[in-house]
Scaffold this active site. Structure first.
Site, PDB file in Angstrom:
ATOM      1  N   HIS A  56       1.203  -1.528   0.316  1.00  0.00           N
ATOM      2  CA  HIS A  56       0.327  -0.253   0.170  1.00  0.00           C
ATOM      3  C   HIS A  56       1.096   1.268   0.005  1.00  0.00           C
ATOM      4  CE1 HIS A  56      -3.213  -2.632   0.677  1.00  0.00           C
ATOM      5  NE2 HIS A  56      -3.648  -1.846   0.903  1.00  0.00           N
ATOM      6  N   ARG A  71      -1.181   2.447   7.371  1.00  0.00           N
ATOM      7  CA  ARG A  71      -0.588   0.528   7.270  1.00  0.00           C
ATOM      8  C   ARG A  71      -0.213   0.931   9.156  1.00  0.00           C
ATOM      9  NH1 ARG A  71      -3.996  -0.785   5.087  1.00  0.00           N
ATOM     10  NH2 ARG A  71      -2.249  -3.297   4.827  1.00  0.00           N
ATOM     11  N   HIS A  99       1.123  -3.637   9.434  1.00  0.00           N
ATOM     12  CA  HIS A  99       2.607  -3.067   9.101  1.00  0.00           C
ATOM     13  C   HIS A  99       3.568  -2.831   9.756  1.00  0.00           C
ATOM     14  CE1 HIS A  99       2.627  -4.498   4.872  1.00  0.00           C
ATOM     15  NE2 HIS A  99       1.348  -3.379   4.440  1.00  0.00           N
ATOM     16  N   ASP A 132       8.451  -1.126   7.538  1.00  0.00           N
ATOM     17  CA  ASP A 132       7.486  -2.216   6.206  1.00  0.00           C
ATOM     18  C   ASP A 132       7.180  -0.542   5.353  1.00  0.00           C
ATOM     19  OD1 ASP A 132       7.588  -4.333   7.945  1.00  0.00           O
ATOM     20  OD2 ASP A 132       5.764  -4.165   8.238  1.00  0.00           O
TER      21      ASP A 132
END
Length: 262
Positions: free
Chosen positions: A160, A193, A199, A203
């Site tokens: 994303h 995220r 995440h 990340d």
């Protein structure tokens, strides 16, 4: 059309009607010779017990307290990669309403970017196979219906974030007078995220790197540059279609930018 990132992560997808140019093997802008390899240029994810992992742990724990807040709602909205939701996410920052109807050339450009980036993301996730932060605990995430599916998908790097940062870079180039709010929104999109709980902080940081690497490589594609120019003309023609402060999302996004979880 090729497999898109949304389908890989959420079981949905960017389903834009315009066909992308058949440049790469999957209809994307990159070929095997020009596709960056994140397994080679990214640093490895943090190892258990390290200071970097401690930072990741702290970010996950502290952002669980955001459940039920406007920031949590924004993270939930940012998780939706379907075409109009994704375009709407950048409308406030762009200063105009973006949609598959209003800006079809931009929508098609983003779709083909997504197709182009997916192989690098799939390879990187499979290479590191990093568990997501919610795996093995009962902590809340903002997309509970996707918990079981996401638990089987690698955390590192964040797909994303890659796509959101790629869109921010492209929009900043197409609308240079809006570059600062657009890039700010790209950062917030990735931070969602972390807030979402799906995440780790590292990340997301890696996702920014992958997005930048992919867009840099795509600039070598004549098809990408041609599609950029079509999108540029389209956006210029719609500058009057403003996404003004009357949209509640604009104030929420602005507040999120001032309160980073990093």
């Amino acid at each position: 059309m090729g497999i898109c990132l949304a389908a890989m992560l959420l079981g949905g997808g960017i389903s834009i009607a315009a066909e992308p140019p058949a440049n790469g093997p999957d209809g994307g802008y990159l070929t095997p010779d020009t596709q960056p390899d994140g397994t080679q240029y990214l640093p490895p994810p943090p190892r258990p017990g390290t200071a970097r992992q401690h930072t990741d742990d702290r970010a996950f724990t502290t952002t669980r307290t955001l459940k039920g807040t406007p920031r949590w709602a924004l993270a939930t909205s940012d998780a939706d990669l379907h075409e109009d939701a994704l375009l709407h996410a950048f409308s406030c920052a762009a200063g105009q309403s973006l949609s598959t109807t209003a800006t079809p050339h931009l929508a098609a450009l983003i779709h083909t970017m997504d197709v182009s980036e997916a192989p690098d993301m799939r390879k990187s996730k499979a290479y590191w196979r990093r568990p997501r932060p919610f795996v093995g605990n009962g902590q809340p995430i903002c997309t509970e219906s996707d918990r079981a599916h996401l638990a089987t998908s690698g955390a590192y790097p964040s797909g994303h974030t890659m796509l959101g940062w790629s869109i921010a870079l492209v929009l900043a180039e197409l609308l240079p007078d809006r570059a600062t709010p657009i890039l700010q929104r790209g950062r917030v999109f990735g931070e969602s995220r972390i807030v979402c709980g799906v995440h780790w902080e590292s990340d997301v940081q890696a996702g920014y790197m992958v997005g930048a690497a992919e867009i840099a490589a795509m600039h070598g594609s004549p098809a990408f540059r041609a599609d950029m120019e079509r999108a540029r003309s389209e956006l210029a023609a719609h500058r009057h279609d403003a996404a003004g402060p009357q949209d509640p999302a604009c104030a929420i996004e602005s507040d999120a930018a001032r309160h980073s979880p990093l």
